[in-house]
Design a protein around this motif. Structure first.
Motif, mmCIF file in Angstrom:
data_model
loop_
_atom_site.group_PDB
_atom_site.id
_atom_site.type_symbol
_atom_site.label_atom_id
_atom_site.label_comp_id
_atom_site.label_asym_id
_atom_site.label_seq_id
_atom_site.Cartn_x
_atom_site.Cartn_y
_atom_site.Cartn_z
ATOM 1 N N GLU A 271 -5.082 -64.892 -41.772
ATOM 2 C CA GLU A 271 -4.475 -66.203 -42.035
ATOM 3 C C GLU A 271 -5.020 -66.823 -43.321
ATOM 4 O OE1 GLU A 271 -7.881 -66.675 -39.097
ATOM 5 O OE2 GLU A 271 -6.124 -65.376 -39.340
ATOM 6 N N ASN A 272 -6.094 -66.236 -43.872
ATOM 7 C CA ASN A 272 -6.663 -66.721 -45.140
ATOM 8 C C ASN A 272 -6.156 -65.903 -46.323
ATOM 9 O OD1 ASN A 272 -8.356 -68.622 -43.755
ATOM 10 N ND2 ASN A 272 -9.679 -66.903 -43.187
ATOM 11 N N VAL A 273 -4.936 -65.419 -46.235
ATOM 12 C CA VAL A 273 -4.379 -64.506 -47.235
ATOM 13 C C VAL A 273 -4.454 -65.058 -48.655
ATOM 14 C CG1 VAL A 273 -2.056 -65.363 -46.742
ATOM 15 C CG2 VAL A 273 -2.344 -63.151 -47.873
ATOM 16 N N LEU A 274 -4.246 -66.356 -48.836
ATOM 17 C CA LEU A 274 -4.220 -66.925 -50.187
ATOM 18 C C LEU A 274 -5.572 -66.816 -50.885
ATOM 19 C CD1 LEU A 274 -1.973 -70.063 -49.585
ATOM 20 C CD2 LEU A 274 -1.387 -68.008 -50.873
ATOM 21 N N THR A 275 -6.645 -66.858 -50.129
ATOM 22 C CA THR A 275 -7.967 -66.699 -50.746
ATOM 23 C C THR A 275 -8.368 -65.221 -50.816
ATOM 24 O OG1 THR A 275 -9.062 -66.995 -48.595
ATOM 25 C CG2 THR A 275 -8.723 -68.968 -49.946
ATOM 26 N N GLY A 300 5.470 -55.331 -45.953
ATOM 27 C CA GLY A 300 4.229 -55.618 -45.252
ATOM 28 C C GLY A 300 3.959 -57.110 -45.158
ATOM 29 N N LEU A 301 4.287 -57.837 -46.240
ATOM 30 C CA LEU A 301 4.105 -59.297 -46.224
ATOM 31 C C LEU A 301 5.065 -59.952 -45.228
ATOM 32 C CD1 LEU A 301 3.689 -59.997 -50.062
ATOM 33 C CD2 LEU A 301 1.906 -59.913 -48.304
ATOM 34 N N GLU A 302 6.288 -59.385 -45.104
ATOM 35 C CA GLU A 302 7.235 -59.882 -44.095
ATOM 36 C C GLU A 302 6.621 -59.798 -42.704
ATOM 37 O OE1 GLU A 302 11.597 -59.069 -43.963
ATOM 38 O OE2 GLU A 302 11.138 -57.830 -45.718
ATOM 39 N N ARG A 303 5.995 -58.668 -42.411
ATOM 40 C CA ARG A 303 5.397 -58.488 -41.091
ATOM 41 C C ARG A 303 4.194 -59.400 -40.900
ATOM 42 N NH1 ARG A 303 5.645 -52.000 -39.986
ATOM 43 N NH2 ARG A 303 7.905 -51.825 -40.037
ATOM 44 N N LEU A 304 3.433 -59.557 -41.991
ATOM 45 C CA LEU A 304 2.248 -60.392 -41.910
ATOM 46 C C LEU A 304 2.610 -61.819 -41.518
ATOM 47 C CD1 LEU A 304 -0.873 -60.680 -42.552
ATOM 48 C CD2 LEU A 304 -0.125 -61.508 -44.797
ATOM 49 N N PRO A 310 2.842 -66.058 -37.776
ATOM 50 C CA PRO A 310 4.035 -66.878 -38.035
ATOM 51 C C PRO A 310 3.717 -68.229 -38.672
ATOM 52 C CG PRO A 310 4.104 -65.929 -35.832
ATOM 53 C CD PRO A 310 2.731 -65.669 -36.359
ATOM 54 N N ASP A 311 2.511 -68.740 -38.436
ATOM 55 C CA ASP A 311 2.130 -70.024 -39.035
ATOM 56 C C ASP A 311 2.051 -69.942 -40.555
ATOM 57 O OD1 ASP A 311 1.992 -71.073 -36.524
ATOM 58 O OD2 ASP A 311 -0.199 -70.944 -36.346
ATOM 59 N N LEU A 312 1.982 -68.720 -41.085
ATOM 60 C CA LEU A 312 1.900 -68.541 -42.544
ATOM 61 C C LEU A 312 3.267 -68.567 -43.229
ATOM 62 C CD1 LEU A 312 -0.760 -65.696 -42.987
ATOM 63 C CD2 LEU A 312 -0.989 -68.083 -43.656
ATOM 64 N N THR A 313 4.334 -68.584 -42.438
ATOM 65 C CA THR A 313 5.681 -68.520 -43.030
ATOM 66 C C THR A 313 5.906 -69.574 -44.115
ATOM 67 O OG1 THR A 313 6.556 -67.605 -40.969
ATOM 68 C CG2 THR A 313 8.154 -68.514 -42.529
ATOM 69 N N PRO A 314 5.503 -70.841 -43.919
ATOM 70 C CA PRO A 314 5.709 -71.836 -44.986
ATOM 71 C C PRO A 314 4.930 -71.525 -46.265
ATOM 72 C CG PRO A 314 5.274 -72.912 -42.879
ATOM 73 C CD PRO A 314 4.964 -71.464 -42.694
ATOM 74 N N ALA A 315 3.911 -70.677 -46.156
ATOM 75 C CA ALA A 315 3.084 -70.362 -47.334
ATOM 76 C C ALA A 315 3.616 -69.180 -48.129
ATOM 77 C CB ALA A 315 1.651 -70.076 -46.895
ATOM 78 N N ILE A 316 4.750 -68.583 -47.714
ATOM 79 C CA ILE A 316 5.256 -67.397 -48.405
ATOM 80 C C ILE A 316 5.526 -67.639 -49.896
ATOM 81 C CG2 ILE A 316 7.685 -67.777 -47.766
ATOM 82 C CD1 ILE A 316 5.892 -64.370 -47.959
ATOM 83 N N PRO A 317 5.990 -68.847 -50.342
ATOM 84 C CA PRO A 317 6.160 -69.044 -51.789
ATOM 85 C C PRO A 317 4.845 -68.899 -52.550
ATOM 86 C CG PRO A 317 7.360 -70.730 -50.578
ATOM 87 C CD PRO A 317 6.499 -70.016 -49.578
ATOM 88 N N LYS A 318 3.754 -69.430 -51.982
ATOM 89 C CA LYS A 318 2.457 -69.332 -52.651
ATOM 90 C C LYS A 318 1.953 -67.891 -52.645
ATOM 91 C CE LYS A 318 0.861 -74.050 -51.724
ATOM 92 N NZ LYS A 318 -0.213 -74.872 -51.116
ATOM 93 N N LYS A 353 14.395 -65.742 -41.679
ATOM 94 C CA LYS A 353 13.459 -66.865 -41.661
ATOM 95 C C LYS A 353 12.467 -66.784 -42.819
ATOM 96 C CE LYS A 353 10.182 -69.211 -38.580
ATOM 97 N NZ LYS A 353 9.515 -69.159 -37.254
ATOM 98 N N VAL A 354 11.934 -65.573 -43.061
ATOM 99 C CA VAL A 354 10.963 -65.388 -44.142
ATOM 100 C C VAL A 354 11.622 -65.636 -45.499
ATOM 101 C CG1 VAL A 354 9.471 -63.719 -45.303
ATOM 102 C CG2 VAL A 354 9.541 -63.798 -42.811
ATOM 103 N N ARG A 355 12.826 -65.118 -45.694
ATOM 104 C CA ARG A 355 13.514 -65.315 -46.968
ATOM 105 C C ARG A 355 13.907 -66.770 -47.176
ATOM 106 N NH1 ARG A 355 13.667 -60.303 -45.706
ATOM 107 N NH2 ARG A 355 14.043 -58.605 -47.214
ATOM 108 N N LYS A 356 14.279 -67.437 -46.099
ATOM 109 C CA LYS A 356 14.594 -68.858 -46.186
ATOM 110 C C LYS A 356 13.376 -69.644 -46.664
ATOM 111 C CE LYS A 356 17.114 -72.589 -45.321
ATOM 112 N NZ LYS A 356 18.331 -72.896 -46.099
ATOM 113 N N ALA A 357 12.209 -69.286 -46.134
ATOM 114 C CA ALA A 357 10.973 -69.968 -46.520
ATOM 115 C C ALA A 357 10.596 -69.685 -47.974
ATOM 116 C CB ALA A 357 9.835 -69.547 -45.595
ATOM 117 N N SER A 358 11.070 -68.540 -48.511
ATOM 118 C CA SER A 358 10.711 -68.171 -49.886
ATOM 119 C C SER A 358 11.605 -68.827 -50.935
ATOM 120 C CB SER A 358 10.798 -66.645 -50.050
ATOM 121 O OG SER A 358 12.153 -66.199 -50.009
ATOM 122 N N GLU A 359 12.617 -69.571 -50.503
ATOM 123 C CA GLU A 359 13.595 -70.150 -51.433
ATOM 124 C C GLU A 359 12.975 -71.004 -52.546
ATOM 125 O OE1 GLU A 359 16.644 -72.078 -49.180
ATOM 126 O OE2 GLU A 359 17.635 -70.185 -48.633
#
Length: 375
Positions: A271-275, A300-304, A310-318, A353-359
Motif C-alpha cells: 500500500e506504500n507503492v508511491l514511496t 501487474g499494477l491493475e492487479r495491485l 483496492p484502496d489504492l485505486t484513487p492513487a493510480i494517476p500518481k 474501474k482502474v481505467r476510470k480512476a486513471s482519467e
C-alpha cells in the motif's frame, strides 16, 4: 513491425507511391514516419512529401513494395539497430556537436550512425521529438500541479536529463554485486499474513503465471511455473534488495520475459507503492525493455490496485506519473492501455474501474500534447 504497404497513384509524370501504413511501421521502430520516407527518397533519388496531419507519406515515382521493404531493412540497420547488440529498441539523440547517436535501451550503449548519409542532414534539421521529457519539465517547473492537483515537491530540483542519467547509472549497477539500501516494510510479513496475501495473488495471477501470454508458456500440468515461484519468493523475502530480486528472476530463467513484470509489480509493491517506486526504479528501468514489458507492468499494477489493494485505486494517476517520469512507461503505451478495457489481467469491471480512476493522468497527457502542438 507491420509489413510495409504501398499504393501506386496517378499516371505519367504525376505517378507516385503512397505508404498508407508508414505511421504504424515507424511507431514500431520508435522513429518519426518522415525519417524512413525521406530515406527512401535519398536511396531512390526521388522527391518525397509528407502530410503528417492527414497521415499521408509519399515517394514520387512508381516503386514496388518488395524494393521499399528491402530499403526499410537498410534503414533499420543504419538508423535503428544498436551497433553494439543489434537490438532495435533505441532512441535517436543529437549531441551539441550535431552528431546523431543511437541510445540503446537494452545494453545502454550509445553508438553513432554514418554521418555521411544524406538522411543525417534531414534528421538534424528535423530532430526527433521527445514530448515526455518536455512535458515532465513543464509539469514540474515552478511548482506545477500533478494530475491530482498536488504541487510537485521537487520543482526546481534535478532536471529530467539528470534524473534519466541517475536512473540509468543505478540500473547499470544491477549487473554488479552492488547492494541497494534496505528499508523497513510496513506490510505485515508474518507467515499467516504472507499466506493470506499469496492466496489472493495466486487467484489473481493464474492466467499469467500458469499460461504466459504470447505463447511464452513455462508452466507444467500441475500449474507450477517459474513465474509463480518468483511471486512466492518475493512475498516471502520482502527484505531483499532490488539486486537480489533481479538475480532471482535470472535464476528462474525469466529475467527477460515480459510476463515477469506482471508478477513483480503485484507482489513487490504494498500500500506504500508511491514511496517504493523510486527505490525500485532502477530494477524496472533495467527489466522493462519493450512495449510488451510495459503492458505487462501495467497489468501487474491493475492487479495491485484492483485486486490486492483496492484502496489504492484513487492513487493510480500518481502511480502512472511516477513510472512515466522515470521513463519506464511511455505515453503511447499508457494512452492505449487507458482507452482499451481488457479482461486479460483482471475481470472487466475491475479493469473499467482502474481505467476510470486513471482519467486525470490520461487527460493531463492529452492536454500536454495539445499545448505542444499550439507551441
Amino acid at each position: 513491425m507491420p509489413v510495409l504497404l504501398t499504393k501506386i497513384e496517378g499516371k505519367g509524370n504525376g505517378i507516385k507511391t503512397v505508404l498508407p501504413n508508414m505511421s504504424d511501421v515507424a511507431r514500431s521502430l520508435s522513429r518519426p514516419p518522415t525519417y524512413p520516407t525521406k530515406f527512401f527518397g535519398c536511396e531512390l533519388g526521388a522527391q518525397t512529401s509528407f502530410d503528417e496531419k492527414n497521415d499521408r507519406y509519399i515517394v514520387n515515382g512508381a516503386h514496388d513494395a518488395p524494393k521499399l521493404r528491402e530499403l526499410l531493412d537498410v534503414f533499420i540497420d543504419k538508423f535503428v539497430l544498436c551497433k553494439a547488440c543489434d537490438n532495435p529498441e533505441t532512441d535517436l539523440t543529437i549531441t551539441k556537436t550535431e552528431e546523431i547517436l543511437r541510445d540503446c535501451k537494452a545494453c545502454g550503449e550509445r553508438t553513432g550512425v554514418d554521418m555521411r548519409h544524406k538522411l543525417t542532414t534531414f534528421i538534424i534539421k528535423n530532430p526527433p521529438k521527445n514530448p515526455k521529457k518536455s512535458k515532465v519539465k513543464k509539469a514540474t517547473a515552478d511548482g506545477a500541479t500533478t494530475p491530482n492537483g498536488d504541487a510537485d515537491e521537487d520543482a526546481g530540483g534535478d532536471s529530467d536529463d539528470e534524473l534519466t542519467l541517475r536512473i540509468k547509472a543505478e540500473a547499470a549497477e544491477l549487473t554488479a554485486d552492488a547492494a541497494i539500501a534496505k528499508e523497513d516494510w510496513s506490510a505485515d510479513t508474518s507467515p499467516e499474513a504472507v499466506k493470506a496475501r499469496m492466496k489472493a495473488v495466486e487467484a489473481s495471477m493464474a492466467s499469467v503465471s500458469l499460461a504466459p501470454a504470447g505463447g511464452d508458456d513455462d508452466s507444467d500440468e500441475d500449474g507450477d511455473s517459474p513465474f509463480a515461484h518468483l511471486g512466492h519468493w518475493i512475498e516471502e523475502n520482502r527484505e531483499e534488495s532490488a539486486v537480489e530480486i533481479y538475480k532471482k528472476a535470472e535464476e528462474f530463467g525469466i529475467a527477460k520475459k515480459h510476463n515477469t513484470m506482471t508478477i513483480i509489480a503485484q507482489t513487490l509493491f504494498t500500500e506504500n507503492v508511491l514511496t517504493e517506486i523510486p527505490k525500485y526504479a532502477p530494477l524496472f528501468a533495467k527489466m522493462v525493455t519493450s512495449e510488451k514489458h510495459q503492458k505487462s507492468l501495467l497489468g501487474g499494477l491493475e492487479r495491485l490496485v484492483g485486486v490486492l489493494h483496492p484502496d489504492l485505486t484513487p492513487a493510480i494517476p500518481k502511480i502512472l506519473m511516477a513510472f512515466y517520469q522515470t521513463d519506464i512507461l511511455e505515453e503511447e503505451v499508457i494512452t492505449q492501455w487507458g482507452t482499451h478495457v481488457s479482461k486479460k489481467y483482471v475481470d472487466r469491471e475491475i479493469s473499467k474501474k482502474v481505467r476510470k480512476a486513471s482519467e486525470p493522468f490520461l487527460k493531463w497527457l492529452e492536454e500536454a500534447d495539445d499545448s505542444e502542438e499550439e507551441d
